[in-house]
Write a protein that holds these residues in place. Structure first.
Motif, PDB file in Angstrom:
ATOM      1  N   GLN A  37      -5.532  -1.078  67.541  1.00 28.94           N
ATOM      2  CA  GLN A  37      -4.169  -0.635  67.273  1.00 28.94           C
ATOM      3  C   GLN A  37      -4.195   0.620  66.415  1.00 28.94           C
ATOM      4  O   GLN A  37      -4.571   0.585  65.254  1.00 28.94           O
ATOM      5  CB  GLN A  37      -3.387  -1.728  66.534  1.00 28.94           C
ATOM      6  CG  GLN A  37      -2.955  -2.886  67.403  1.00 28.94           C
ATOM      7  CD  GLN A  37      -2.215  -3.919  66.586  1.00 28.94           C
ATOM      8  OE1 GLN A  37      -2.826  -4.727  65.906  1.00 28.94           O
ATOM      9  NE2 GLN A  37      -0.911  -3.902  66.639  1.00 28.94           N
ATOM     10  N   SER A  38      -3.792   1.756  67.010  1.00 36.84           N
ATOM     11  CA  SER A  38      -3.852   3.026  66.309  1.00 36.84           C
ATOM     12  C   SER A  38      -2.658   3.887  66.674  1.00 36.84           C
ATOM     13  O   SER A  38      -2.017   3.698  67.701  1.00 36.84           O
ATOM     14  CB  SER A  38      -5.148   3.788  66.661  1.00 36.84           C
ATOM     15  OG  SER A  38      -6.283   3.008  66.385  1.00 36.84           O
ATOM     16  N   ALA A  39      -2.387   4.867  65.811  1.00 37.86           N
ATOM     17  CA  ALA A  39      -1.319   5.826  66.087  1.00 37.86           C
ATOM     18  C   ALA A  39      -1.584   7.118  65.336  1.00 37.86           C
ATOM     19  O   ALA A  39      -2.094   7.100  64.218  1.00 37.86           O
ATOM     20  CB  ALA A  39       0.032   5.246  65.674  1.00 37.86           C
ATOM     21  N   ALA A  40      -1.285   8.255  65.997  1.00 35.54           N
ATOM     22  CA  ALA A  40      -1.357   9.554  65.337  1.00 35.54           C
ATOM     23  C   ALA A  40      -0.016   9.764  64.661  1.00 35.54           C
ATOM     24  O   ALA A  40       1.011   9.887  65.321  1.00 35.54           O
ATOM     25  CB  ALA A  40      -1.632  10.664  66.351  1.00 35.54           C
ATOM     26  N   CYS A  50       2.398   1.365  59.504  1.00 36.24           N
ATOM     27  CA  CYS A  50       1.647   0.440  58.656  1.00 36.24           C
ATOM     28  C   CYS A  50       2.450  -0.819  58.336  1.00 36.24           C
ATOM     29  O   CYS A  50       1.899  -1.921  58.277  1.00 36.24           O
ATOM     30  CB  CYS A  50       1.219   1.131  57.363  1.00 36.24           C
ATOM     31  SG  CYS A  50      -0.046   2.382  57.605  1.00 36.24           S
ATOM     32  N   ASN A  51       3.739  -0.650  58.137  1.00 43.52           N
ATOM     33  CA  ASN A  51       4.563  -1.817  57.844  1.00 43.52           C
ATOM     34  C   ASN A  51       4.808  -2.670  59.087  1.00 43.52           C
ATOM     35  O   ASN A  51       5.104  -3.859  58.985  1.00 43.52           O
ATOM     36  CB  ASN A  51       5.901  -1.376  57.237  1.00 43.52           C
ATOM     37  CG  ASN A  51       5.764  -1.022  55.761  1.00 43.52           C
ATOM     38  OD1 ASN A  51       5.621  -1.885  54.910  1.00 43.52           O
ATOM     39  ND2 ASN A  51       5.779   0.270  55.454  1.00 43.52           N
ATOM     40  N   THR A  52       4.655  -2.062  60.260  1.00 44.61           N
ATOM     41  CA  THR A  52       4.805  -2.815  61.507  1.00 44.61           C
ATOM     42  C   THR A  52       3.567  -3.645  61.819  1.00 44.61           C
ATOM     43  O   THR A  52       3.666  -4.833  62.139  1.00 44.61           O
ATOM     44  CB  THR A  52       5.084  -1.859  62.693  1.00 44.61           C
ATOM     45  OG1 THR A  52       6.299  -1.153  62.453  1.00 44.61           O
ATOM     46  CG2 THR A  52       5.208  -2.641  64.002  1.00 44.61           C
ATOM     47  N   VAL A  53       2.378  -3.017  61.726  1.00 46.57           N
ATOM     48  CA  VAL A  53       1.135  -3.736  62.041  1.00 46.57           C
ATOM     49  C   VAL A  53       0.621  -4.519  60.844  1.00 46.57           C
ATOM     50  O   VAL A  53      -0.152  -5.468  60.997  1.00 46.57           O
ATOM     51  CB  VAL A  53       0.038  -2.770  62.543  1.00 46.57           C
ATOM     52  CG1 VAL A  53       0.518  -2.043  63.786  1.00 46.57           C
ATOM     53  CG2 VAL A  53      -0.381  -1.785  61.457  1.00 46.57           C
ATOM     54  N   ARG A  60      -7.705   7.958  59.056  1.00 49.14           N
ATOM     55  CA  ARG A  60      -8.875   8.697  59.538  1.00 49.14           C
ATOM     56  C   ARG A  60      -8.486  10.072  60.077  1.00 49.14           C
ATOM     57  O   ARG A  60      -7.764  10.169  61.068  1.00 49.14           O
ATOM     58  CB  ARG A  60      -9.573   7.911  60.656  1.00 49.14           C
ATOM     59  CG  ARG A  60     -10.007   6.519  60.249  1.00 49.14           C
ATOM     60  CD  ARG A  60     -10.697   5.810  61.373  1.00 49.14           C
ATOM     61  NE  ARG A  60      -9.819   5.654  62.535  1.00 49.14           N
ATOM     62  CZ  ARG A  60     -10.240   5.601  63.791  1.00 49.14           C
ATOM     63  NH1 ARG A  60     -11.507   5.737  64.049  1.00 49.14           N
ATOM     64  NH2 ARG A  60      -9.392   5.425  64.775  1.00 49.14           N
ATOM     65  N   PRO A  61      -8.975  11.141  59.454  1.00 53.06           N
ATOM     66  CA  PRO A  61      -8.757  12.483  60.004  1.00 53.06           C
ATOM     67  C   PRO A  61      -9.679  12.715  61.192  1.00 53.06           C
ATOM     68  O   PRO A  61     -10.634  11.960  61.409  1.00 53.06           O
ATOM     69  CB  PRO A  61      -9.113  13.403  58.833  1.00 53.06           C
ATOM     70  CG  PRO A  61     -10.082  12.611  58.032  1.00 53.06           C
ATOM     71  CD  PRO A  61      -9.687  11.161  58.161  1.00 53.06           C
ATOM     72  N   ILE A  97      -3.980   6.518  62.101  1.00 51.62           N
ATOM     73  CA  ILE A  97      -3.976   5.310  61.281  1.00 51.62           C
ATOM     74  C   ILE A  97      -4.204   4.112  62.191  1.00 51.62           C
ATOM     75  O   ILE A  97      -3.561   3.994  63.242  1.00 51.62           O
ATOM     76  CB  ILE A  97      -2.645   5.155  60.523  1.00 51.62           C
ATOM     77  CG1 ILE A  97      -2.456   6.340  59.571  1.00 51.62           C
ATOM     78  CG2 ILE A  97      -2.612   3.843  59.740  1.00 51.62           C
ATOM     79  CD1 ILE A  97      -1.170   6.308  58.800  1.00 51.62           C
ATOM     80  N   SER A  98      -5.125   3.254  61.801  1.00 53.32           N
ATOM     81  CA  SER A  98      -5.461   2.084  62.599  1.00 53.32           C
ATOM     82  C   SER A  98      -5.335   0.826  61.764  1.00 53.32           C
ATOM     83  O   SER A  98      -5.563   0.848  60.553  1.00 53.32           O
ATOM     84  CB  SER A  98      -6.899   2.180  63.135  1.00 53.32           C
ATOM     85  OG  SER A  98      -7.101   3.373  63.847  1.00 53.32           O
ATOM     86  N   LYS A  99      -4.993  -0.249  62.412  1.00 58.98           N
ATOM     87  CA  LYS A  99      -4.980  -1.541  61.754  1.00 58.98           C
ATOM     88  C   LYS A  99      -6.414  -1.892  61.374  1.00 58.98           C
ATOM     89  O   LYS A  99      -7.319  -1.889  62.210  1.00 58.98           O
ATOM     90  CB  LYS A  99      -4.412  -2.602  62.698  1.00 58.98           C
ATOM     91  CG  LYS A  99      -4.568  -4.040  62.225  1.00 58.98           C
ATOM     92  CD  LYS A  99      -3.747  -4.328  60.972  1.00 58.98           C
ATOM     93  CE  LYS A  99      -3.886  -5.796  60.575  1.00 58.98           C
ATOM     94  NZ  LYS A  99      -3.193  -6.089  59.299  1.00 58.98           N
TER      95      LYS A  99
END
Length: 241
Positions: A37-40, A50-53, A60-61, A97-99
């Motif tokens: 689970q990730s998102a740019a 972050c509050n969702t997952v 991570r850059p 950002i990843s869980k």
């Protein structure tokens, strides 16, 4: 990419494929349902993600080595602080950002490496091979690349793909008894090579243990994290020695 735009001949994997792997956001589609689970994201969307997952989340850059500016956020305050650091390191490319999973938290370069693997089930090993093969084909890799995965209870998630060799490349080459550097060079130059059954091994088990210099670095935090510290990076300064 700058060389590619000037129509220079780049041996090996194409610059577009390298960018597709190094750019965290672009890499998500090829990994398919194996991608974690990730998102740019940035700013408010980062907080929302972050509050969702749910925390903890890994910030991570793109296009960095040794996990530079990579951190695990446990709160909104952590996230805002770590986002600033990540953006400063990789201004032109997305921060992803990843869980965070329970198995994450220590950079692979700081971990003890055993090869061939001793505690991976045959089912997991076959699935790893299939995923690596699929991603390699999707990116049209010519030459070496390293794919990082999380394996737990025969469930696999792809963390990232680097279209370059890892620091472990010569260690694995020596342990398995195959000159992978020479083999990769032949492939990059367009020569035909015979497939090598690497995972069978030579009957030798190699163990790599990282070396740390915490006692020599004033202010260094001895607790390992996602930013590699066995290369001589001091969390106190954030700069390599």
């Amino acid at each position: 990419m700058a060389l590619h735009r000037q129509q220079c001949r780049v041996l090996g994997t194409s610059p577009e494929a390298i960018d597709s792997a190094e750019n965290r956001f672009k890499f998500s589609p090829p990994a398919g349902h194996h991608r974690d689970q990730s998102a740019a994201v940035e700013g408010a969307s980062a907080l929302q993600f972050c509050n969702t997952v749910g925390y903890p989340c890994v910030v991570r850059p793109s296009y960095v080595l040794s996990g530079a500016a990579m951190n695990v956020a446990y709160s909104d305050e952590d996230l805002e602080k770590f986002l600033s650091s990540a953006v400063a390191v990789s201004k032109e490319h997305p921060v992803v950002i990843s869980k965070a999973r329970g198995e994450c938290g220590v950079h692979s370069g700081d971990a003890t490496l055993v090869t061939p693997p001793q505690d991976i089930t045959p089912k997991t090993l076959e699935r790893i091979k299939a995923i690596v093969h699929a991603v390699g084909l999707e990116l049209q890799v010519t030459g070496p690349f390293n794919l990082q995965l999380i394996a737990k209870d025969d469930q696999l998630k792809v963390i990232e793909c680097n279209v370059r060799v890892s620091r472990s490349f010569p260690f694995v080459s020596k342990t398995l008894g195959v000159d992978l550097v020479a083999l990769a060079t032949q492939v990059i130059m367009g020569e035909e090579v015979e497939p090598v059954g690497l995972m069978a091994g030579t009957g030798i088990v190699g163990v790599k243990v990282p070396q740390f210099s915490f006692s020599r670095l004033a202010g260094a935090d001895v607790v390992l994290g996602v930013e590699m510290t066995s290369t001589g990076r001091s969390p106190a300064s954030g700069e390599p020695l």
